[in-house]
Each structure stands twice: as C-alpha cells, then as structure tokens.
Design a protein around this motif. Structure first.
Motif, PDB file in Angstrom:
ATOM      1  N   PHE A  92       9.619 -32.652  23.490  1.00 29.51           N
ATOM      2  CA  PHE A  92       8.806 -33.285  22.449  1.00 29.51           C
ATOM      3  C   PHE A  92       7.340 -33.180  22.835  1.00 29.51           C
ATOM      4  CE2 PHE A  92       6.697 -37.136  20.748  1.00 29.51           C
ATOM      5  CZ  PHE A  92       6.922 -36.925  19.396  1.00 29.51           C
ATOM      6  N   ARG A  93       6.511 -32.704  21.889  1.00 25.57           N
ATOM      7  CA  ARG A  93       5.071 -32.607  22.145  1.00 25.57           C
ATOM      8  C   ARG A  93       4.321 -32.996  20.878  1.00 25.57           C
ATOM      9  NH1 ARG A  93       3.653 -27.086  24.067  1.00 25.57           N
ATOM     10  NH2 ARG A  93       3.530 -26.576  21.878  1.00 25.57           N
ATOM     11  N   SER A  94       3.450 -33.989  21.002  1.00 25.18           N
ATOM     12  CA  SER A  94       2.629 -34.390  19.863  1.00 25.18           C
ATOM     13  C   SER A  94       1.157 -34.213  20.214  1.00 25.18           C
ATOM     14  CB  SER A  94       2.914 -35.841  19.464  1.00 25.18           C
ATOM     15  OG  SER A  94       2.552 -36.715  20.502  1.00 25.18           O
ATOM     16  N   ILE A  95       0.315 -34.247  19.215  1.00 25.71           N
ATOM     17  CA  ILE A  95      -1.126 -34.074  19.388  1.00 25.71           C
ATOM     18  C   ILE A  95      -1.735 -35.445  19.682  1.00 25.71           C
ATOM     19  CG2 ILE A  95      -3.267 -33.431  18.212  1.00 25.71           C
ATOM     20  CD1 ILE A  95      -1.538 -31.440  16.568  1.00 25.71           C
ATOM     21  N   PRO A  96      -2.484 -35.584  20.775  1.00 26.03           N
ATOM     22  CA  PRO A  96      -3.121 -36.877  21.066  1.00 26.03           C
ATOM     23  C   PRO A  96      -4.142 -37.229  19.987  1.00 26.03           C
ATOM     24  CG  PRO A  96      -3.254 -35.392  22.955  1.00 26.03           C
ATOM     25  CD  PRO A  96      -2.760 -34.593  21.801  1.00 26.03           C
ATOM     26  N   ARG A  97      -4.093 -38.479  19.540  1.00 24.72           N
ATOM     27  CA  ARG A  97      -5.021 -38.952  18.509  1.00 24.72           C
ATOM     28  C   ARG A  97      -5.470 -40.371  18.837  1.00 24.72           C
ATOM     29  NH1 ARG A  97      -1.212 -36.316  15.232  1.00 24.72           N
ATOM     30  NH2 ARG A  97      -2.123 -34.646  14.025  1.00 24.72           N
ATOM     31  N   ASP A  98      -6.584 -40.759  18.250  1.00 22.91           N
ATOM     32  CA  ASP A  98      -7.058 -42.124  18.321  1.00 22.91           C
ATOM     33  C   ASP A  98      -6.052 -43.037  17.618  1.00 22.91           C
ATOM     34  OD1 ASP A  98      -9.415 -44.023  18.783  1.00 22.91           O
ATOM     35  OD2 ASP A  98      -9.035 -44.268  16.623  1.00 22.91           O
ATOM     36  N   LEU A  99      -5.883 -44.246  18.100  1.00 19.58           N
ATOM     37  CA  LEU A  99      -4.928 -45.184  17.500  1.00 19.58           C
ATOM     38  C   LEU A  99      -5.227 -45.492  16.040  1.00 19.58           C
ATOM     39  CD1 LEU A  99      -4.421 -47.753  20.389  1.00 19.58           C
ATOM     40  CD2 LEU A  99      -2.826 -46.009  19.586  1.00 19.58           C
ATOM     41  N   THR A 115      16.720 -30.173  19.532  1.00 16.01           N
ATOM     42  CA  THR A 115      16.504 -29.825  20.944  1.00 16.01           C
ATOM     43  C   THR A 115      15.026 -29.745  21.309  1.00 16.01           C
ATOM     44  OG1 THR A 115      16.702 -27.466  20.445  1.00 16.01           O
ATOM     45  CG2 THR A 115      18.714 -28.623  21.132  1.00 16.01           C
ATOM     46  N   SER A 116      14.171 -29.522  20.309  1.00 11.51           N
ATOM     47  CA  SER A 116      12.729 -29.553  20.573  1.00 11.51           C
ATOM     48  C   SER A 116      11.976 -29.902  19.302  1.00 11.51           C
ATOM     49  CB  SER A 116      12.221 -28.221  21.141  1.00 11.51           C
ATOM     50  OG  SER A 116      12.171 -27.237  20.143  1.00 11.51           O
ATOM     51  N   ALA A 117      10.837 -30.554  19.477  1.00 12.16           N
ATOM     52  CA  ALA A 117       9.953 -30.909  18.363  1.00 12.16           C
ATOM     53  C   ALA A 117       8.522 -30.761  18.854  1.00 12.16           C
ATOM     54  CB  ALA A 117      10.217 -32.325  17.896  1.00 12.16           C
ATOM     55  N   ILE A 118       7.787 -29.868  18.211  1.00 10.97           N
ATOM     56  CA  ILE A 118       6.406 -29.600  18.602  1.00 10.97           C
ATOM     57  C   ILE A 118       5.525 -29.856  17.386  1.00 10.97           C
ATOM     58  CG2 ILE A 118       4.765 -27.851  19.388  1.00 10.97           C
ATOM     59  CD1 ILE A 118       7.210 -26.503  20.766  1.00 10.97           C
ATOM     60  N   GLU A 119       4.567 -30.778  17.542  1.00 12.27           N
ATOM     61  CA  GLU A 119       3.671 -31.076  16.436  1.00 12.27           C
ATOM     62  C   GLU A 119       2.698 -29.924  16.237  1.00 12.27           C
ATOM     63  OE1 GLU A 119       0.512 -34.429  14.861  1.00 12.27           O
ATOM     64  OE2 GLU A 119       1.603 -34.809  16.720  1.00 12.27           O
ATOM     65  N   LEU A 120       2.517 -29.540  14.995  1.00 13.47           N
ATOM     66  CA  LEU A 120       1.586 -28.478  14.640  1.00 13.47           C
ATOM     67  C   LEU A 120       0.299 -29.107  14.117  1.00 13.47           C
ATOM     68  CD1 LEU A 120       4.104 -26.216  12.700  1.00 13.47           C
ATOM     69  CD2 LEU A 120       3.481 -26.094  15.116  1.00 13.47           C
ATOM     70  N   GLY A 121      -0.821 -28.555  14.421  1.00 15.22           N
ATOM     71  CA  GLY A 121      -2.096 -29.085  13.949  1.00 15.22           C
ATOM     72  C   GLY A 121      -2.528 -28.421  12.661  1.00 15.22           C
ATOM     73  N   GLY A 122      -3.668 -28.849  12.161  1.00 17.93           N
ATOM     74  CA  GLY A 122      -4.271 -28.178  11.020  1.00 17.93           C
ATOM     75  C   GLY A 122      -4.151 -28.915   9.706  1.00 17.93           C
ATOM     76  N   GLY A 123      -3.194 -29.782   9.552  1.00 23.45           N
ATOM     77  CA  GLY A 123      -3.056 -30.504   8.293  1.00 23.45           C
ATOM     78  C   GLY A 123      -4.012 -31.674   8.214  1.00 23.45           C
ATOM     79  N   MET A 124      -4.259 -32.142   7.008  1.00 25.60           N
ATOM     80  CA  MET A 124      -5.157 -33.278   6.826  1.00 25.60           C
ATOM     81  C   MET A 124      -4.414 -34.536   6.389  1.00 25.60           C
ATOM     82  SD  MET A 124      -8.399 -31.360   5.076  1.00 25.60           S
ATOM     83  CE  MET A 124      -9.289 -32.878   4.890  1.00 25.60           C
ATOM     84  N   TYR A 125      -3.181 -34.411   5.937  1.00 25.57           N
ATOM     85  CA  TYR A 125      -2.465 -35.561   5.402  1.00 25.57           C
ATOM     86  C   TYR A 125      -1.137 -35.771   6.120  1.00 25.57           C
ATOM     87  CZ  TYR A 125      -0.571 -38.816   2.018  1.00 25.57           C
ATOM     88  OH  TYR A 125      -0.034 -39.922   1.432  1.00 25.57           O
ATOM     89  N   ASN A 126      -0.249 -34.796   6.023  1.00 23.83           N
ATOM     90  CA  ASN A 126       1.059 -34.900   6.665  1.00 23.83           C
ATOM     91  C   ASN A 126       0.967 -34.603   8.154  1.00 23.83           C
ATOM     92  OD1 ASN A 126       2.551 -35.335   4.225  1.00 23.83           O
ATOM     93  ND2 ASN A 126       2.324 -33.163   3.774  1.00 23.83           N
ATOM     94  N   THR A 127       1.914 -35.145   8.904  1.00 26.39           N
ATOM     95  CA  THR A 127       2.095 -34.767  10.298  1.00 26.39           C
ATOM     96  C   THR A 127       3.259 -33.783  10.306  1.00 26.39           C
ATOM     97  OG1 THR A 127       1.351 -36.952  10.970  1.00 26.39           O
ATOM     98  CG2 THR A 127       2.492 -35.632  12.630  1.00 26.39           C
ATOM     99  N   THR A 128       3.043 -32.593  10.859  1.00 21.34           N
ATOM    100  CA  THR A 128       4.004 -31.500  10.747  1.00 21.34           C
ATOM    101  C   THR A 128       4.538 -31.109  12.118  1.00 21.34           C
ATOM    102  OG1 THR A 128       2.769 -30.714   8.820  1.00 21.34           O
ATOM    103  CG2 THR A 128       4.328 -29.173   9.818  1.00 21.34           C
TER     104      THR A 128
END
Length: 79
Positions: free
Chosen positions: A3-10, A37-50
């Motif tokens: 699992f990997r997500s993009i760090p963001r401000d709270l 088995t894996s989940a990787i957050e993709l960047g670039g969107g402005m509304y949804n978390t993908t």
C-alpha cells in the motif's frame, strides 16, 4: 498487501483511504473471495483520490477512484 499513498496535509481536500478500506471495497466489488495484493495511489487528479490496485489471481490492474464525502464543511466554494 502493498500500500502506498501520497503524503498530504491533514486539511487537504483530497485524502487517502486506508488499506483496510481498499481491501473491503475490492471484496464488495469483486466478491468476498477477492484479495487486493497492492494499492498504489496515483497523483494528478483534483477531486477524486485514485488508486491502481492489483487483485490476487488477476494479471491486469484495475483503477479505483474514490470521491470525497461532501459534507457541508468540505464542499468547494462556488463563488
């Protein structure tokens, strides 16, 4: 599960979901026997978390898009 997500401000509009949430979403969408088995957050969107997720036993990943809850305090300004 990897699992990997993009760090963001709270207080950022987009917020990640947990690995457990993704596992439950995968089971609901693909059946109780499905295993993410894996989940990787993709960047670039402005509304949804993908996320690009991989399911056990499948060769191709799928895309999961999660929209934020629109409570009154989190709705974008229209002015």
């Amino acid at each position: 599960m990897g699992f990997r997500s993009i760090p963001r401000d709270l207080h950022a509009f987009q917020q990640p979901v947990t690995a457990g949430d993704i596992q439950r979403i995968g089971q609901r969408a693909f059946g109780n026997a499905a295993r993410v088995t894996s989940a990787i957050e993709l960047g670039g969107g402005m509304y949804n978390t993908t996320y690009r997720i991989t399911l056990g036993g499948e060769t191709e990943p799928v895309i999961l898009r999660v929209a934020p809850s629109l409570s009154v305090s989190s709705r974008p300004s229209t002015s």
